[in-house]
Design a protein around this motif. Sequence first.
Motif, PDB file in Angstrom:
ATOM      1  N   LEU A  45       0.859  -1.186   0.000  1.00 12.92           N
ATOM      2  CA  LEU A  45       0.000   0.000   0.000  1.00 12.92           C
ATOM      3  C   LEU A  45       0.893   1.234   0.000  1.00 12.92           C
ATOM      4  CD1 LEU A  45      -2.670  -0.995   2.708  1.00 12.92           C
ATOM      5  CD2 LEU A  45      -2.460  -1.749   0.337  1.00 12.92           C
TER       6      LEU A  45
ATOM      7  N   ILE B  23      -0.764  -1.120  -4.818  1.00 13.11           N
ATOM      8  CA  ILE B  23      -1.902  -0.212  -4.666  1.00 13.11           C
ATOM      9  C   ILE B  23      -1.416   1.192  -4.342  1.00 13.11           C
ATOM     10  CG2 ILE B  23      -4.054   0.205  -3.409  1.00 13.11           C
ATOM     11  CD1 ILE B  23      -4.018  -2.822  -2.678  1.00 13.11           C
TER      12      ILE B  23
ATOM     13  N   ASP C 157      -6.164   3.572  -1.261  1.00 16.11           N
ATOM     14  CA  ASP C 157      -5.936   2.215  -0.764  1.00 16.11           C
ATOM     15  C   ASP C 157      -7.082   1.700   0.089  1.00 16.11           C
ATOM     16  OD1 ASP C 157      -4.899   4.094   1.296  1.00 16.11           O
ATOM     17  OD2 ASP C 157      -4.317   2.260   2.341  1.00 16.11           O
TER      18      ASP C 157
ATOM     19  N   THR D  17       2.021   4.480   3.072  1.00 19.11           N
ATOM     20  CA  THR D  17       1.137   5.433   2.398  1.00 19.11           C
ATOM     21  C   THR D  17       1.331   6.858   2.926  1.00 19.11           C
ATOM     22  OG1 THR D  17      -0.650   4.776   3.918  1.00 19.11           O
ATOM     23  CG2 THR D  17      -0.560   3.667   1.787  1.00 19.11           C
TER      24      THR D  17
END
Length: 208
Positions: free
Chosen positions: A50, A73, A119, A138
């Motif tokens: 992520l 992602i 995400d 992230t």
Amino acid sequence: MFTSLVKGMIENTPIKKWEYIDRRLEIRRKRKRIEFIEQFLPKNGIGAELGVFKGHLSPTLLEHTKPQKLHLIDPWYFLSSRWEWANGNQSTVDALIKILQIFKKEIEDGRILIHVGDDLQVVATFPDRYFDWVYIDTSHQYEHTKQELLLLESKVKEDGIIAGDDWQPDPNRRHYGVYKAVNEFVSSGKYTLIYSDNDNRQWAIKRS
């Protein structure tokens, strides 16, 4: 041997002392990150990264976890056209193109799957207990990380691992929110912190 190699680089390359120190630190952190991945992320499973950014970590995850499937992602251009905070090329479209080029074979084989989007929204579409491991890198914001962990509680297998980057216990540091969110999450007793490293900034948790 490692010391001799670095010494040779110094003698034959006109770099400043602080650059030499930074390079040695980066090499050591990369080595420790590989050791962390090999020790804590399950092999031959289904994983997800992520927050892919420019794909700096993705090849390492692919090589050292040997996943059946690896889901990458990231919002890329859905977030904005540029990463103003990034070094070098700041185009999010160019970053995605690079990812597609690097993993062309794996994407065509179905081993790597690319997901462009938030995400939280993307992960919510997967079946419960789907992932063997998920690596979070992230926004590093407290609220966002908290939501990710709550969602992954149902999406990661019972014996799966949730791991990530930017473990910074110092509340004055920019990414302290990750540390705060993870500690609050494990305080419920459902998960246990099985690894944390203030220097290499890696962390991992698993169900208690």
